[in-house]
Design a protein around this motif. Structure first.
Motif, short mmCIF file in Angstrom:
data_model
loop_
_atom_site.label_atom_id
_atom_site.label_comp_id
_atom_site.label_asym_id
_atom_site.label_seq_id
_atom_site.Cartn_x
_atom_site.Cartn_y
_atom_site.Cartn_z
N GLU A 72 0.82 -1.21 0.00
CA GLU A 72 0.00 0.00 0.00
C GLU A 72 0.85 1.27 0.00
N SER A 73 2.12 1.12 -0.41
CA SER A 73 3.01 2.26 -0.67
C SER A 73 3.22 3.16 0.55
N LEU A 74 3.19 2.59 1.74
CA LEU A 74 3.50 3.38 2.94
C LEU A 74 5.00 3.65 2.96
N SER A 75 5.38 4.92 2.88
CA SER A 75 6.79 5.30 2.88
C SER A 75 7.24 5.68 4.29
N PHE A 76 8.49 5.34 4.59
CA PHE A 76 9.09 5.68 5.88
C PHE A 76 10.17 6.75 5.72
N LYS A 77 10.15 7.45 4.60
CA LYS A 77 11.17 8.47 4.34
C LYS A 77 11.13 9.59 5.38
N ASN A 78 9.93 9.87 5.90
CA ASN A 78 9.81 10.96 6.85
C ASN A 78 9.78 10.48 8.31
N VAL A 79 10.18 9.23 8.54
CA VAL A 79 10.09 8.63 9.88
C VAL A 79 11.45 8.68 10.57
N ILE A 80 11.43 9.11 11.81
CA ILE A 80 12.61 9.07 12.69
C ILE A 80 12.26 8.19 13.87
N THR A 81 13.13 7.25 14.21
CA THR A 81 12.82 6.29 15.27
C THR A 81 13.84 6.36 16.40
N PHE A 82 13.33 6.11 17.60
CA PHE A 82 14.17 5.96 18.79
C PHE A 82 13.74 4.69 19.51
#
Length: 639
Positions: A72-82
């Motif tokens: 479903e083309s969910l992009s994680f380009k704008n995701v920051i994880t801790f």
């Protein structure tokens, strides 16, 4: 009105709880919420800052996020994880590293920027950790804080690695792990001694600042700590209770994890109930235990003062209710687990006919049979039934390396004593010693080592079954392939596992099957083995006439017992039979002093079994029934 009813039902709960029928359903719901957050942030040109957790609990969430990315083309380009935590010390390449875990279960499968991934560094010098932790907090603050933090919960009530005693305003820091936490991690490390004693963790205060917090828990194993976290008083002894102070938290549970919350466990305390027989039996037993009276001495005042006035009014007088429930429980007690011949069996748990039954006891590990139902096993043989036992797995991950060398040295000496060449055995023994000298925590054993460990468990199982009275042709060591990975994580069940079980069932054509019905850990060997039996029976149903007359009885494993209201067959054991059961368990020498994976209970298996069987007998005694030395309990499963 519906909202008012829900508020009344949940009045013991001090924070929002949503319950799903299965872990999969709950995980999908959580993943959808994360996906919505990411997409909403993308639409605004903003970063989504996520706090992530490790362990079994969030794996299904990550699986669904990966599916959303691919399908479903969910992009994680704008995701920051801790990430919440990491063991210390820990190399990122280690099998137990949370860096490796996150790469394996999420990061390697989505388009997240590697620079946007933050996980506590387990390779730091201890003198550098304080500065690292301050910087970890600073990075989160500079990004405006965490948008969403997902959590699991440990059985100590820890969130992250914030163990009992953690302060509610604690920040990211180095902590010492609780002994129970290390015990729970022992299987991942190949033994408790290899589990690190410390970890770097986000603090409770750090978690608390997240704009949204979701704590997930699956399985019956988590039910006791969930009740404390949701309904208990604020306490540093259960750090998860601090979440009660947040306006932004929600617990996402499956049915088993929620099962001890008041609205599910004792619903008569919070609402009017539909009093079917099962609920009535549970409630009356609960009432007797609460007020400390035998069932037949309960009076109307006891009902009225403990939330059961509705039952007394609708189905009273209460003495009739008492008589009914007392009679039902009394009929669970029998000294004839294979049925009593030539008797009226209408109120007995097992059929009278055929008088001599073909019975098969399935044992997930090579000692579950004698630990969990050794007295009944011996009783069935003594009463002349045609009893078979099937050991479903080799159990070869639960043998000490030292025992392998000891058995190999015995084989070498024996071979010498009969004049045979020992060169090959000595070579294998030398290779084993070299392997053990450099073996890493949870490293997969060599095929030769796994074979010897399997032979040790097999010889012990055969000795135990012989002691119970079986001939060798009635002892089946299946070693189902799904188990044979040499590590804690097992293969998926295949048709080979099911077909091996089908073949054995067709050979025996049992009237009775006894199987481990311990579902507390949905990822454990017991539930997998039980499901294999069900798959085999369903494959045979409608094809083999004997299946129509086959009853499946569940026993519990070495850790828990059925609640009294769940028991459908209770087998009393005499003091002599308790001793015979103990001696059968003693045949499993590799599981003593201590076992490789003893779990959180420090008692040896034979002690646990005797304590549990005695406690079952005592619970019957306190309800007003005859006093026995011990009882083994069973519940029928309808397939």
């Amino acid at each position: 009105m519906a909202r008012l009813n829900l508020l009344e039902e949940t009045r013991y709960e001090k924070l929002p709880v949503t319950v799903f029928p299965t872990p999969a359903a709950g995980a999908i719901a959580v993943a959808q919420r994360i996906a919505k957050l990411i997409r909403d942030k993308q639409a605004k040109g903003e970063k989504a800052v996520l706090g992530l957790a490790t362990g079994v609990t969030p794996v299904a969430v990550y699986d669904e996020l990966i599916r959303l990315h691919k399908d479903e083309s969910l992009s994680f380009k704008n995701v920051i994880t801790f990430n919440l935590d990491e063991y210390y010390p820990m190399q990122p390449s280690s099998a137990q590293s949370y860096v490796r875990f996150m790469n394996q279960h999420l990061f390697n499968h989505v388009d997240i920027e590697k620079a946007n991934i933050h996980i506590p560094d387990g390779t730091l010098a201890e003198s550098d950790i304080a500065a690292f932790c301050l910087n970890y907090e600073k990075k989160i603050e500079e990004l405006g804080g965490l948008d969403l933090q997902i959590l699991g919960i440990g059985r100590t009530g820890h969130i992250g690695f914030n163990e009992p005693g953690s302060a509610p305003n604690s920040g990211t820091r180095l902590v010492t792990l609780d002994d129970l936490t290390r015990t729970d991690a022992a299987r991942d490390f190949g033994g408790k001694e290899a589990v690190p004693t410390k970890a770097i963790t986000m603090g409770v205060g750090t978690i608390f600042k997240a704009r949204e917090i979701i704590l997930m828990a699956w399985s019956k194993k988590k039910a006791p700590i969930i009740k404390k976290a949701v309904e208990g008083e604020l306490s540093g002894e259960v750090p998860a209770t601090y979440l009660q102070l947040s306006d932004n938290v929600e617990f996402i549970l499956d049915d088993p994890a929620a099962s001890e919350l008041t609205r599910f466990d004792t619903p008569w305390l919070v609402k009017d109930c539909v009093w079917d027989n099962e609920l009535k039996k549970k409630a009356v037993i609960w009432l007797a235990q609460k007020v400390g009276k035998p069932i037949l001495k309960l009076i109307e005042e006891d009902y009225n003062n403990n939330g059961m006035a509705q039952l007394a009014t609708e189905q009273g007088p209460v003495y009739n209710i008492n008589i009914d429930i007392f009679s039902q429980i009394q009929h669970t007690i029998t000294g004839w687990p294979g049925g009593k011949p030539d008797s009226d069996d209408r109120q007995r748990p097992e059929r009278a006919q055929p008088a001599k039954k073909r019975s098969i006891i399935f044992s997930p590990h090579p000692d579950d049979d004698v630990i969990s139902m050794g007295g009944t096993f011996i009783r069935l043989v003594d009463q002349g039934h045609d009893v078979h036992v099937a050991y479903q797995t080799s159990g070869n991950t639960a043998v000490w390396d030292d025992d392998v060398l000891r058995y190999m040295e015995f084989a070498i000496d024996f071979t010498k004593s009969i004049g045979d060449d020992t060169a090959k055995l000595q070579h294998i023994h030398s290779d084993m010693r070299s392997f053990f000298a450099t073996k890493q925590p949870n490293q997969i054993d060599t095929p030769e080592v796994r074979s010897v460990k399997g032979f040790i468990r097999k010889s012990e199982a055969i000795a135990g079954a012989r002691y119970a009275g079986l001939h060798d042709d009635h002892i089946h060591f299946m070693a189902l392939p799904f188990y044979e990975t040499g590590k804690v994580t097992k293969n998926s069940v295949s048709q080979i596992d099911v077909q091996m079980t089908v073949d054995l069932l067709q050979q025996v054509k049992p009237h009775q099957i006894f199987a481990a019905g311990d579902f507390a850990d949905p990822h454990g060997t017991h539930i997998v083995c039980f499901n294999i039996i069900l798959a085999a029976l369903n494959q045979l149903k409608g094809k083999e006439e004997w299946v129509n007359d086959c009853w499946l009885w569940m026993y519990r494993g070495a850790w828990f017992e059925f609640a009294t209201h769940e028991i459908e067959m209770a087998i009393p054991l005499s003091p002599d039979e308790v001793l015979r059961k103990r001696y059968a368990i003693f045949k499993h020498q590799s599981q003593k002093d201590p076992a490789v994976f003893p779990g959180e209970d420090a008692r040896e298996f034979w002690v646990r079994a005797e304590d549990r069987n005695r406690e079952t007998a005592e619970s019957y005694d306190k309800l007003g029934f005859a006093e026995y030395a011990a009882m083994e309990a069973f519940k029928r499963y309808y397939f």
